[in-house]
Design a protein around this motif. Sequence first.
Motif: not given
Length: 145
Positions: A122-145
């Motif tokens: 699968f290739k995501l053609n648009k909204g990649q940053a949105d998807m990454a932001a959502y996955l960060a929101s369900v990643s409690p150990d993600a470093a915050s900027d």
Amino acid sequence: MKMMIIGSLLGAALAVPALAQDGDVAAGEKDFRKCRACHMIQTPDGEDIVKGGPLGPNLWGVVGRKIAAQEGFRYGDGILQVAEMKPDMVWTEEELAKYVTDPGEWLEEQTGDAGAKSKMTFKLNKGQADMAAYLASVSPDAASD
């Protein structure tokens, strides 16, 4: 000349908006329905954030997790090669946005191997940053900027 440089820089910035700008968590959550055929988001205590398929790894906590490190998941050779070559590399929002754009191209870029293959077709053609932001929101150990 000055205007040409500004125009070039602006054009370059607009050419990669999904990878270079902040994403929209709500839009990414909505778009995740494209992913749930293969991926789930399930907390360590078994709470389903998004019920999904078992073909891809559980994406709870993916941002900040080492590459190819989901326990019990059988990764493909290409991503395992990245994990072996770069043992300290972790998923960041930027890397996830690049990966979901074209997994095979990302693997080739990381390994230098044009033959590196991804199990994820699968290739995501648009909204990649949105998807990454959502996955960060369900990643409690993600470093915050």
